[in-house]
Scaffold this active site. Sequence first.
Site, PDB file in Angstrom:
ATOM      1  N   ASP A  48     -14.431   2.794   0.540  1.00 10.16           N
ATOM      2  CA  ASP A  48     -13.287   2.251  -0.187  1.00 10.16           C
ATOM      3  C   ASP A  48     -11.965   2.640   0.470  1.00 10.16           C
ATOM      4  OD1 ASP A  48     -15.106   1.321  -2.011  1.00 10.16           O
ATOM      5  OD2 ASP A  48     -14.274   2.387  -3.729  1.00 10.16           O
ATOM      6  N   ASP A  49     -10.942   1.849   0.159  1.00 13.80           N
ATOM      7  CA  ASP A  49      -9.517   2.172   0.340  1.00 13.80           C
ATOM      8  C   ASP A  49      -8.963   1.920   1.726  1.00 13.80           C
ATOM      9  OD1 ASP A  49      -9.795   2.976  -2.268  1.00 13.80           O
ATOM     10  OD2 ASP A  49      -9.621   5.124  -1.854  1.00 13.80           O
ATOM     11  N   HIS A  99     -11.276  -4.846  -2.802  1.00 19.19           N
ATOM     12  CA  HIS A  99     -10.915  -3.723  -3.662  1.00 19.19           C
ATOM     13  C   HIS A  99      -9.797  -4.260  -4.563  1.00 19.19           C
ATOM     14  CE1 HIS A  99     -11.903   0.274  -4.649  1.00 19.19           C
ATOM     15  NE2 HIS A  99     -10.906   0.915  -4.071  1.00 19.19           N
ATOM     16  N   HIS A 103      -3.760  -0.628  -4.155  1.00 21.72           N
ATOM     17  CA  HIS A 103      -4.729   0.267  -4.791  1.00 21.72           C
ATOM     18  C   HIS A 103      -4.293   0.480  -6.235  1.00 21.72           C
ATOM     19  CE1 HIS A 103      -7.318   3.796  -5.484  1.00 21.72           C
ATOM     20  NE2 HIS A 103      -8.058   3.245  -4.533  1.00 21.72           N
ATOM     21  N   HIS A 192     -15.033   7.219   1.420  1.00 21.62           N
ATOM     22  CA  HIS A 192     -13.668   6.732   1.612  1.00 21.62           C
ATOM     23  C   HIS A 192     -13.228   6.928   3.066  1.00 21.62           C
ATOM     24  CE1 HIS A 192     -14.064   7.575  -2.688  1.00 21.62           C
ATOM     25  NE2 HIS A 192     -13.142   6.653  -2.889  1.00 21.62           N
TER      26      HIS A 192
END
Length: 239
Positions: A48-49, A99, A103, A192
Amino acid sequence: MIILYCICTVVLLFLLYGMIPTICIRLFSVRIIKNGTTERKEFFLTFDDGPHPVYTPQLLDLLKSYNVPAAFFIVGERAEREPELLKRMSNEGHTVGIHHQTHSNSWLLTPGKLKKEISRCATVIQQATGKKAYFYRPPWGRFNLFSLPFAREYQVIMWSSITGDWKAGQGKDKLAAKLKKSLHSGCIYLLHDNGENPGADDEAPSVMLEALRGFLEYAQRQGYIGMPLEELKNTNKRG
């Protein structure tokens, strides 16, 4: 009394809009996948991210050296600065999923803003890779009342292993031990490749990369194979 009533009303609406839907969706697995339903020695890596200009290329090099595919749930505004990394992900056989464009916490997004967060991120992926996104994971795994309707054309992916890899202090050995302990057929790992979010450590992905190298060596010795998320669509049909 009026002020207290207003506060209670706001809190109740917040719970009904975000927290309660999240609990129900995740508890009862409503239209989400948390684990691959396979008895084979297969696992799924998800990150993620990202993308991150330093850590993501290192991660891609590592995955390539072990011939392991992964899924990247990207933040659209970060991907707009690194389109070549998305293109590389796709060209090297990885999955690129949504995603959000930023964020952002779904609990704090209006319906219209949530819809834009999903659709804009999908557009970034399409433009960079030439492929339509198929998978979605909201930041922090948080939903609101409109998350599933707005994401109805995507498969929502959660996880069966979360290790706190956004904190560097635990070190690579402890993190690697957590990854090894979680290993089972169909395990979906959440890691991540970017540590720039509030509450995360900027250098955490470097620790993750070292731990992941040790884990991949261990998984291969145990006879496990890393699989792409697309295989999750077929695991219910396989023995």
